[in-house]
Design an enzyme around this catalytic site. Structure first.
Site, mmCIF file in Angstrom:
data_model
loop_
_atom_site.group_PDB
_atom_site.id
_atom_site.type_symbol
_atom_site.label_atom_id
_atom_site.label_comp_id
_atom_site.label_asym_id
_atom_site.label_seq_id
_atom_site.Cartn_x
_atom_site.Cartn_y
_atom_site.Cartn_z
ATOM 1 N N ASN A 9 0.877 -1.173 0.000
ATOM 2 C CA ASN A 9 0.000 0.000 0.000
ATOM 3 C C ASN A 9 0.910 1.218 0.000
ATOM 4 O O ASN A 9 1.503 1.535 1.028
ATOM 5 C CB ASN A 9 -0.903 -0.023 1.237
ATOM 6 C CG ASN A 9 -1.718 1.263 1.360
ATOM 7 O OD1 ASN A 9 -1.783 2.064 0.434
ATOM 8 N ND2 ASN A 9 -2.341 1.459 2.516
ATOM 9 N N TRP A 10 1.003 1.841 -1.150
ATOM 10 C CA TRP A 10 1.933 2.976 -1.274
ATOM 11 C C TRP A 10 1.404 4.248 -0.627
ATOM 12 O O TRP A 10 2.116 5.244 -0.545
ATOM 13 C CB TRP A 10 2.233 3.244 -2.754
ATOM 14 C CG TRP A 10 3.228 2.291 -3.347
ATOM 15 C CD1 TRP A 10 3.865 1.259 -2.709
ATOM 16 C CD2 TRP A 10 3.720 2.287 -4.696
ATOM 17 N NE1 TRP A 10 4.713 0.627 -3.579
ATOM 18 C CE2 TRP A 10 4.642 1.225 -4.801
ATOM 19 C CE3 TRP A 10 3.463 3.065 -5.828
ATOM 20 C CZ2 TRP A 10 5.318 0.929 -5.997
ATOM 21 C CZ3 TRP A 10 4.120 2.774 -6.999
ATOM 22 C CH2 TRP A 10 5.042 1.732 -7.089
ATOM 23 N N LYS A 11 0.139 4.267 -0.227
ATOM 24 C CA LYS A 11 -0.462 5.470 0.356
ATOM 25 C C LYS A 11 -0.219 6.653 -0.588
ATOM 26 O O LYS A 11 -0.271 6.454 -1.797
ATOM 27 C CB LYS A 11 0.077 5.693 1.772
ATOM 28 C CG LYS A 11 -0.064 4.416 2.619
ATOM 29 C CD LYS A 11 0.215 4.604 4.068
ATOM 30 C CE LYS A 11 0.007 3.280 4.800
ATOM 31 N NZ LYS A 11 0.192 3.392 6.234
ATOM 32 N N HIS A 96 -9.352 1.673 4.936
ATOM 33 C CA HIS A 96 -8.079 1.799 5.657
ATOM 34 C C HIS A 96 -8.263 2.759 6.832
ATOM 35 O O HIS A 96 -9.036 3.726 6.750
ATOM 36 C CB HIS A 96 -6.998 2.322 4.698
ATOM 37 C CG HIS A 96 -5.625 2.223 5.273
ATOM 38 N ND1 HIS A 96 -5.140 3.132 6.176
ATOM 39 C CD2 HIS A 96 -4.666 1.289 5.114
ATOM 40 C CE1 HIS A 96 -3.911 2.771 6.531
ATOM 41 N NE2 HIS A 96 -3.585 1.657 5.900
ATOM 42 N N GLU A 98 -6.532 5.084 7.878
ATOM 43 C CA GLU A 98 -6.242 6.491 7.575
ATOM 44 C C GLU A 98 -7.443 7.162 6.918
ATOM 45 O O GLU A 98 -7.696 8.351 7.132
ATOM 46 C CB GLU A 98 -4.983 6.587 6.692
ATOM 47 C CG GLU A 98 -3.743 6.280 7.517
ATOM 48 C CD GLU A 98 -2.602 5.658 6.729
ATOM 49 O OE1 GLU A 98 -2.617 5.681 5.489
ATOM 50 O OE2 GLU A 98 -1.669 5.134 7.386
ATOM 51 N N GLU A 165 -5.191 -4.688 10.617
ATOM 52 C CA GLU A 165 -4.173 -3.669 10.806
ATOM 53 C C GLU A 165 -4.412 -2.956 12.141
ATOM 54 O O GLU A 165 -5.192 -1.979 12.188
ATOM 55 C CB GLU A 165 -4.215 -2.649 9.670
ATOM 56 C CG GLU A 165 -3.887 -3.234 8.321
ATOM 57 C CD GLU A 165 -3.258 -2.199 7.383
ATOM 58 O OE1 GLU A 165 -2.229 -2.522 6.791
ATOM 59 O OE2 GLU A 165 -3.777 -1.081 7.272
ATOM 60 N N GLY A 171 2.982 2.263 10.781
ATOM 61 C CA GLY A 171 3.977 3.326 10.610
ATOM 62 C C GLY A 171 4.737 3.660 11.866
ATOM 63 O O GLY A 171 5.404 4.692 11.936
ATOM 64 N N SER A 204 3.742 -2.148 10.206
ATOM 65 C CA SER A 204 5.197 -2.256 10.386
ATOM 66 C C SER A 204 5.754 -3.615 9.946
ATOM 67 O O SER A 204 6.656 -4.148 10.587
ATOM 68 C CB SER A 204 5.589 -1.931 11.831
ATOM 69 O OG SER A 204 5.223 -0.600 12.163
ATOM 70 N N GLY A 225 2.998 -1.087 4.171
ATOM 71 C CA GLY A 225 3.092 0.333 3.841
ATOM 72 C C GLY A 225 4.517 0.720 3.503
ATOM 73 O O GLY A 225 5.026 0.428 2.419
ATOM 74 N N GLY A 226 5.197 1.345 4.446
ATOM 75 C CA GLY A 226 6.528 1.915 4.213
ATOM 76 C C GLY A 226 7.517 0.970 3.541
ATOM 77 O O GLY A 226 8.258 1.373 2.638
HETATM 78 P P1 13P Z 1 3.289 0.411 7.577
HETATM 79 O O1 13P Z 1 3.717 -0.908 6.947
HETATM 80 O O2 13P Z 1 4.066 1.586 7.060
HETATM 81 O O3 13P Z 1 3.238 0.311 9.063
HETATM 82 O O4 13P Z 1 1.779 0.663 7.080
HETATM 83 C C1 13P Z 1 0.854 -0.363 7.224
HETATM 84 C C2 13P Z 1 -0.362 0.010 6.473
HETATM 85 O O5 13P Z 1 -1.091 0.896 6.853
HETATM 86 C C3 13P Z 1 -0.655 -0.723 5.227
HETATM 87 O O6 13P Z 1 -1.930 -0.456 4.771
#
Ligand code: 13P
Length: 242
Positions: A9-11, A96, A98, A165, A171, A204, A225-226
């Site tokens: 997930n590149w956000k 999600h 966010e 999640e 993050g 994470s 994510g990251g």
């Molecule tokens: P991180 O892997 O950066 O913690 O993000 C997780 C996430 O929100 C994937 O959708």
């Protein structure tokens, strides 16, 4: 059979040229990746067209990060299912944390988006999870149960990925212990009417913990994510060792 789905997930990261640069570095790492692992990149809308042209329907599947429930209409800033499918999109992240936290997403709108995704033949990735405060209050199971109950009304669970999640692990570098993620995912599976749905862990996930996470019996994949933003890092994750 439960499918293994590893999704990035590149956000809100990567311009189109950055996305193509990533793809060059990433595809070269997939020569030995076992075929039974579905690899998905959920990218910003502006990256979809260029990636679609360069993926050539190959090993990596394309995902979006949101979908509106109407097919078209006066909904400034929104994207419909047919806009996604025309670009070869196969998956879409829905609900999600966010989006729930910053953009007013509710379980009711999550449900509408899930139904729209399936109506267009897309596989939605439904995100659920608790805050730190809810966890500390012992409410984890109840929170997730409510998200599933309200989110999944009339949803076809045979065409669904669920991502657990925990919000406090996103993050933060503070990964949920893999045994605990396994336990909660087991609880989620009990709530489903289709127990073979793929259930991912997200929060994470890194090259250093993916092997341990994927060794857990209830965990069918990861939403990353990251660590999905760098080809080497995401390459190591999709090539996790069993
Ligand atoms: P991180 O892997 O950066 O913690 O993000 C997780 C996430 O929100 C994937 O959708």
């Amino acid at each position: 059979m439960r499918k293994i789905v590893i999704a990035g997930n590149w956000k809100m990261y990567k311009t189109q040229s950055e996305a193509l640069e990533f793809l060059q570095g990433f595809t070269s790492q997939l020569s030995e990746t076992p075929d039974d692992r579905e690899i998905v990149l959920c990218v910003p809308f502006t990256d979809l067209s260029a990636l679609s042209k360069n993926l050539h329907g190959g090993r990596v599947k394309l995902g979006a990060q949101n979908i509106h429930w109407e097919d078209s209409g006066a909904y400034t800033g929104e994207i419909s299912g047919s806009m996604l499918t025309e670009l070869g999109v196969r998956y879409v992240v829905v609900g999600h944390s966010e989006r729930r936290q910053y953009f007013g997403e509710t379980d009711a709108t999550v449900n509408q988006r899930l139904l729209a995704a399936q109506g267009h033949g897309l596989t939605p990735i439904l995100c659920v999870g608790e805050t730190k405060q809810q966890r500390d209050a012992g409410e984890t199971e109840a929170v997730i149960k409510a998200q599933l109950d309200k989110g999944l009304v009339a949803v076809d669970q045979a065409n669904l990925v669920v991502a657990y999640e925990p919000i406090w692990a996103i993050g933060t570098g503070d990964t949920c212990a893999s045994e605990e993620a396994n336990r909660v995912i087991g609880v989620i599976r009990q709530q489903l009417t289709y127990p073979d749905a793929s259930i991912q862990y997200g929060g994470s996930v890194k090259p250093g913990n993916i092997d341990e996470i994927m060794a857990q019996p209830e965990i069918d994949g990861a939403l990353v994510g990251g660590a999905s933003l760098e080809p080497d890092s995401f390459g190591r994750i999709v090539n996790y060792l069993v």
